[in-house]
Design a protein around this motif. Structure first.
Motif, PDB file in Angstrom:
ATOM      1  N   THR A  90       0.843  -1.206   0.000  1.00 52.27           N
ATOM      2  CA  THR A  90       0.000   0.000   0.000  1.00 52.27           C
ATOM      3  C   THR A  90       0.874   1.250   0.000  1.00 52.27           C
ATOM      4  O   THR A  90       0.695   2.151  -0.841  1.00 52.27           O
ATOM      5  CB  THR A  90      -0.936  -0.007   1.232  1.00 52.27           C
ATOM      6  N   THR A 168      -3.847  -9.626  -7.033  1.00 52.76           N
ATOM      7  CA  THR A 168      -4.241 -10.082  -5.704  1.00 52.76           C
ATOM      8  C   THR A 168      -5.230 -11.244  -5.782  1.00 52.76           C
ATOM      9  O   THR A 168      -5.093 -12.222  -5.056  1.00 52.76           O
ATOM     10  CB  THR A 168      -4.895  -8.909  -4.945  1.00 52.76           C
ATOM     11  N   ASP A 193       3.092  -2.966  -9.970  1.00 54.02           N
ATOM     12  CA  ASP A 193       2.803  -3.498  -8.640  1.00 54.02           C
ATOM     13  C   ASP A 193       3.129  -4.991  -8.648  1.00 54.02           C
ATOM     14  O   ASP A 193       2.340  -5.818  -9.109  1.00 54.02           O
ATOM     15  CB  ASP A 193       1.329  -3.258  -8.292  1.00 54.02           C
TER      16      ASP A 193
HETATM   17  C1  LIG Z   1      -0.826  -6.878  -5.728  1.00 52.51           C
HETATM   18  C2  LIG Z   1      -0.905  -6.226  -4.377  1.00 52.51           C
HETATM   19  N1  LIG Z   1      -0.539  -4.943  -4.234  1.00 52.51           N
HETATM   20  C3  LIG Z   1      -0.585  -4.315  -3.056  1.00 52.51           C
HETATM   21  C4  LIG Z   1      -1.039  -4.960  -1.934  1.00 52.51           C
HETATM   22  C5  LIG Z   1      -1.098  -4.239  -0.608  1.00 52.51           C
HETATM   23  O1  LIG Z   1      -0.098  -4.715   0.212  1.00 52.51           O
HETATM   24  P1  LIG Z   1      -0.093  -4.406   1.777  1.00 52.51           P
HETATM   25  O2  LIG Z   1      -1.312  -5.074   2.332  1.00 52.51           O
HETATM   26  O3  LIG Z   1       1.187  -5.014   2.222  1.00 52.51           O
HETATM   27  O4  LIG Z   1      -0.124  -2.936   1.961  1.00 52.51           O
HETATM   28  C6  LIG Z   1      -1.459  -6.291  -2.025  1.00 52.51           C
HETATM   29  C7  LIG Z   1      -1.957  -7.006  -0.847  1.00 52.51           C
HETATM   30  O5  LIG Z   1      -2.314  -8.135  -0.872  1.00 52.51           O
HETATM   31  C8  LIG Z   1      -1.384  -6.941  -3.279  1.00 52.51           C
HETATM   32  O6  LIG Z   1      -1.787  -8.212  -3.450  1.00 52.51           O
END
Ligand SMILES: Cc1ncc(COP(=O)(O)O)c(C=O)c1O
Length: 377
Positions: A90, A168, A193
């Motif tokens: 995030t 995700t 990402d």
């Molecule tokens: C592809 C992706 N980006 C960003 C995130 C956010 O990560 P975090 O929860 O460590 O902030 C996630 C969380 O699962 C994710 O799967």
């Protein structure tokens, strides 16, 4: 707070009680986190007092963070990459979009970001904070960003493109070579990402099948999370930039600190994550991570085959260690499994049940899970 403090034994008992109520990872197939590697836990404890928000007070810890960025840069085909250890995907995504906004001047209220529908909700948080709009593009049949739709949404106010390496929900990888080309043709900042896939793709049997990193010239920044498949402690994220200028665009004057300027989002920030990440990356090395990913992929295929043997259709053939199954009532299956102590996810597609095969999801775990799934099917 009480007027008078409580003795240590009582508090330890309270803490143990709270800890015992947590779900053991062995019952969790919904999370992208896992039990950290023991060496990461040891390192984390050693550095619990360091504050990387004031790095000149902690030069030893800062050197570990620098070494982490060096190792991550090598992993992502750019040893000269710059960046820092964030709190997770995030923060990395927010900071990357903040960078893009700093680098391109667009009239207030007009800036937009083009990204696939599958991109994580952290981009919605980023957009709210930055006052930019998101243009989410539809996905193709395989849940990848639709390139034509993406190209069609770009205009002169587009400050960034986002692509995902390991979505995700489905663990899919967008067509990043083509998106990189679009970014170069249109001179737009491209953020990838790879919070999940960054510690998976480089260790797969054929990583060249999914090119996503700095070897693609249009990629300007990457989010990669050591606290997911990197087996580091929470909170450990990585944000890397191709060019020092990118990170410098975030600098804020911080007069009272030893460093005078700061680019991170948090002010005070733990050095324990950098130490933990350093320790586990140094300890496992490339071949150690290859073993971790290979085991996860074998278990993924075992889960996949077990579901298919039950005549359950897959929503998508697994790309990485995420299995998605088509069930007429995924939501109620999720609830029934939860009553039996198992945690799985539903997705934005109502028919798909999602299971992440993290290192704690071993063959024994899958066998026990399948036995319970059969009972309710
Ligand atoms: C592809 C992706 N980006 C960003 C995130 C956010 O990560 P975090 O929860 O460590 O902030 C996630 C969380 O699962 C994710 O799967």
């Amino acid at each position: 707070m009480r007027e008078h403090g409580v003795d240590e034994d009582t508090i330890i008992r309270e803490l143990k009680g709270a800890c015992a109520r947590n779900v053991p990872y062995e019952r969790v197939l919904s999370s992208m986190c896992t039990t950290p590697h023991p060496i990461a836990i040891k390192a984390h404890k050693e550095f619990i007092v360091s504050n990387l928000g004031d790095p000149r007070l902690f030069p030893g810890t800062a050197s570990l963070e620098h070494a982490c960025i060096g190792m991550l840069g090598e992993l992502l085909h750019l040893p000269s990459a710059v960046g820092y250890i964030t709190t997770g995907g995030t923060e990395s995504n927010i900071q990357a979009l903040r960078t893009a906004r700093q680098l391109k001047h667009v009239d207030p209220g007009k800036a937009n970001i083009v990204l696939p529908e599958s991109a994580h909700y952290s981009f919605d948080k980023a957009a709210q904070m930055l006052g930019v709009s998101l243009r989410r593009t539809p996905l193709d049949d395989e849940m990848k960003a639709d390139m034509d739709a993406m190209a069609g949404l770009v205009d002169k106010n587009t400050i960034a493109l986002v692509a995902v390496a390991g979505t995700t929900e489905f663990g899919q990888v967008d067509p990043i070579p083509a998106i990189s080309k679009l970014a170069l043709d249109e001179n737009i900042f491209l953020h990838v990402d790879a919070a999940f896939g960054g510690f998976v793709i480089p260790f797969m049997k054929d990583p060249s099948k999914y090119r996503f990193d700095f070897e693609l010239p249009g990629v300007m920044s990457i989010a990669i999370d050591p606290h997911k498949m990197g087996m580091s402690t929470i909170p450990s994220g990585g944000l890397l930039y191709r060019d020092e200028r990118h990170m410098k665009s975030l600098e804020i004057s911080a007069q009272y600190l030893t460093s005078q300027v700061q680019s991170s989002l948090a002010g005070t920030r733990t050095g324990a994550s950098a130490a933990a990440t350093y320790a586990v990356m140094r300890h496992l090395g490339m071949d150690g991570y290859r073993r971790v990913v290979s085991e996860c992929m074998d278990n993924t295929m075992f889960l996949r085959d077990s579901l298919v043997d039950m005549d359950i259709e897959l929503a998508l053939e697994p790309i990485m260690n995420i299995v998605t199954a088509k069930l007429p009532d995924a939501q109620s299956t999720r609830k029934k499994l939860c009553d039996m102590g198992w945690f799985v996810s539903t997705t934005s597609r109502p028919e798909a049940l999602r299971m992440v095969v993290m290192p704690h999801v071993t063959r024994d775990v899958i066998e026990a899970f399948m036995a319970d799934l059969k009972k309710i099917s």
